[in-house]
Structure formats: C-alpha cells, structure tokens
Design a protein around this motif. Structure first.
Motif, PDB file in Angstrom:
ATOM      1  N   VAL A 123      98.696  67.787  74.187  1.00  0.00           N
ATOM      2  CA  VAL A 123      98.793  69.136  74.752  1.00  0.00           C
ATOM      3  C   VAL A 123      98.516  69.146  76.254  1.00  0.00           C
ATOM      4  N   PHE A 124      97.454  68.466  76.688  1.00  0.00           N
ATOM      5  CA  PHE A 124      97.106  68.419  78.109  1.00  0.00           C
ATOM      6  C   PHE A 124      96.874  66.964  78.542  1.00  0.00           C
ATOM      7  N   LEU A 129     103.514  75.548  67.903  1.00  0.00           N
ATOM      8  CA  LEU A 129     102.249  76.002  68.487  1.00  0.00           C
ATOM      9  C   LEU A 129     101.939  75.355  69.836  1.00  0.00           C
ATOM     10  N   LEU A 130     102.741  74.359  70.239  1.00  0.00           N
ATOM     11  CA  LEU A 130     102.429  73.614  71.462  1.00  0.00           C
ATOM     12  C   LEU A 130     102.387  74.494  72.706  1.00  0.00           C
ATOM     13  N   GLN A 131     103.436  75.265  72.942  1.00  0.00           N
ATOM     14  CA  GLN A 131     103.463  76.089  74.148  1.00  0.00           C
ATOM     15  C   GLN A 131     102.402  77.175  74.106  1.00  0.00           C
ATOM     16  N   ARG A 132     102.122  77.691  72.919  1.00  0.00           N
ATOM     17  CA  ARG A 132     101.069  78.701  72.799  1.00  0.00           C
ATOM     18  C   ARG A 132      99.744  78.147  73.298  1.00  0.00           C
ATOM     19  N   GLN A 133      99.481  76.879  72.967  1.00  0.00           N
ATOM     20  CA  GLN A 133      98.242  76.263  73.424  1.00  0.00           C
ATOM     21  C   GLN A 133      98.241  76.072  74.940  1.00  0.00           C
ATOM     22  N   PRO A 191      95.221  74.857  87.111  1.00  0.00           N
ATOM     23  CA  PRO A 191      93.797  74.937  86.743  1.00  0.00           C
ATOM     24  C   PRO A 191      93.383  73.702  85.951  1.00  0.00           C
ATOM     25  N   PRO A 192      92.171  73.187  86.197  1.00  0.00           N
ATOM     26  CA  PRO A 192      91.715  71.994  85.490  1.00  0.00           C
ATOM     27  C   PRO A 192      91.453  72.253  84.011  1.00  0.00           C
ATOM     28  N   VAL A 193      91.592  71.199  83.218  1.00  0.00           N
ATOM     29  CA  VAL A 193      91.340  71.281  81.780  1.00  0.00           C
ATOM     30  C   VAL A 193      90.299  70.234  81.393  1.00  0.00           C
ATOM     31  N   VAL A 194      89.334  70.664  80.595  1.00  0.00           N
ATOM     32  CA  VAL A 194      88.405  69.747  79.953  1.00  0.00           C
ATOM     33  C   VAL A 194      88.844  69.654  78.503  1.00  0.00           C
ATOM     34  N   ALA A 195      89.382  68.517  78.108  1.00  0.00           N
ATOM     35  CA  ALA A 195      89.901  68.327  76.751  1.00  0.00           C
ATOM     36  C   ALA A 195      88.838  67.648  75.889  1.00  0.00           C
ATOM     37  N   ILE A 196      88.458  68.302  74.812  1.00  0.00           N
ATOM     38  CA  ILE A 196      87.450  67.753  73.906  1.00  0.00           C
ATOM     39  C   ILE A 196      88.069  67.581  72.530  1.00  0.00           C
ATOM     40  N   ASP A 197      88.323  66.339  72.157  1.00  0.00           N
ATOM     41  CA  ASP A 197      88.922  66.024  70.870  1.00  0.00           C
ATOM     42  C   ASP A 197      87.906  65.336  69.962  1.00  0.00           C
TER      43      ASP A 197
END
Length: 230
Positions: free
Chosen positions: A140-141, A116-120, A8-14
């Motif tokens: 993360v992504f 927490l990495l895998q949880r994310q 599934p695609p991810v939109v990463a907003i940092d």
C-alpha cells in the motif's frame, strides 16, 4: 524535491494479529497528530457486510463487489476510531471472532484487495499518516519512510486476546485462541495476494514480554530519525 518527498509521510506498521500494532499505531498517531488508518477494519467491514448479506465467503466476485461499494467512514469518538457502515456504528461488531475469521479469508482474495487499495491510499493526508495492517509497507505504501514489522510469539498473542475477551466477560478457551491465531498466521503468510511478510527495509520488533510504552518509544525513535518529528 521529489514527488515522494512532497507527499505526507507515512509510518507503516505491519504484523500478525495480536502483535499490538493497532494499539501502537493509535498512540503514535495521537502523539504525532497524524491521521490513522486501521486497514484491517476495511477487511472486517467487508466481512461483516458479507455475513449480514449471507454471501458465500468463497465467492470472490461477490465479495469484490461488496468491497468496492461499501458505504464506510471513520469517526473519532473519545479518543477511539469508530467504524461506520451504512450509517451505523459497527465498531464492536467487527471485533467479533466470527468476523475476524471471515476477514482473514476475505483478505486473501486479490479482487477484494485491489478494490480496497485506493481507499487505503486516500487516507494519506497532511501532516502525515500512521497505517496499521499487514501489507502497508510492502504494497500500500512502499515509499513509507518508516516501516515497522511488529510481532510476538503466537502464545503471547493468544494470551493477550484471552485477557481482552475475559475482561469483556467473554468465555473462551486459550487453547482454541492459540489454534485460531496459528491458522490465521498460516493463511496470511501463504496467501497469493500480498502475503504477510516484513518489507525489505522494515525494522522488525518483537513485542513478546515488552510493554506498550517500551515498544512505543522504539517506534518513536525511528520516526525522529527518519522523519525528524515526534
């Protein structure tokens, strides 16, 4: 088709605190019908649990153990995401200033971040995910097709926070808020683990003086261009 393309695609907003990334991420997820990850909430939950247990905030081993064993989940309530810690809705508690400051310290610890990495990453589910944080696109992504680094001047971010707190009846000094934001920025940008910085392929957007709708349209344009939806 590659494995990356099948996921599934991810939109990463940092971006830094107060840049508006949380609001943009929530609105974007609603419009796209995607899941939402407020990664900062995970660090805030860890910080809150540590404060409630009166843990030493400089003890990385203890904080890593807390992060690894948190009983947490997120629930959608009236268009908002509720953070549930050990069965209790702590959505308001994790937004307190003392928790925010503690979360910034906790997030600088490599052990906590690893826990927490895998949880994310587990939030990446069909049809897609909007992930809001400080290292979504870098750590993360890293394969996210859309990466946005949203920022604003420290003065603008302090003013926004001042207005939010004043609306809630909280009396606070604008000058103190500005100092806190600058201190938090320095910690986040200079920490050893996943320092705050835009990914090499991120689109940088400055929201200073731009309303929410204006920023949302810019991000939605990137989604249409790179994912073909929205």
């Amino acid at each position: 088709m590659t494995d990356t393309e099948q996921r599934p695609p991810v939109v990463a907003i940092d971006g830094p605190s107060g840049s508006g990334k949380g609001t943009i991420a929530r609105l974007l997820a609603e419009q796209l019908g995607y899941s939402l990850l407020d990664s900062g909430a995970l660090y805030r939950l860890t910080a809150l649990a540590a404060l409630e247990r009166e843990a030493d905030l400089s003890d990385e081993a203890t904080l890593t153990e807390i992060a690894a064993n948190l009983d947490i989940r997120f629930e959608l309530h009236n268009g908002d995401t509720a953070a549930i810690l050990e069965g209790q809705d702590v959505s308001r508690d994790i937004r307190m200033e003392r928790v925010s400051m503690a979360a910034s310290k906790v997030a600088a610890m490599p052990g906590v971040r690893a826990a927490l990495l895998q949880r994310q990453r587990d939030f990446r589910q069909s049809p897609g995910l909007v992930a809001d944080g400080r290292d979504m696109g870098t750590t993360v992504f890293p394969d996210a097709p859309v990466k946005v680094f949203l920022t604003a001047s420290a003065e603008e971010r302090a003013r926004r926070r001042f207005e939010q707190l004043r609306e809630k009846g909280v009396s606070v000094s604008l000058r103190d808020l500005l100092e806190d934001i600058r201190a938090r920025d320095a910690r986040d940008m200079n920490r050893e683990a996943s320092p705050l910085a835009p990914a090499e392929d991120a689109v940088e957007l400055d929201s200073t003086g731009v309303d929410i709708d204006g920023v949302l349209q810019q991000v939605m344009g990137l989604v249409r261009e790179r994912i073909g939806t929205g």
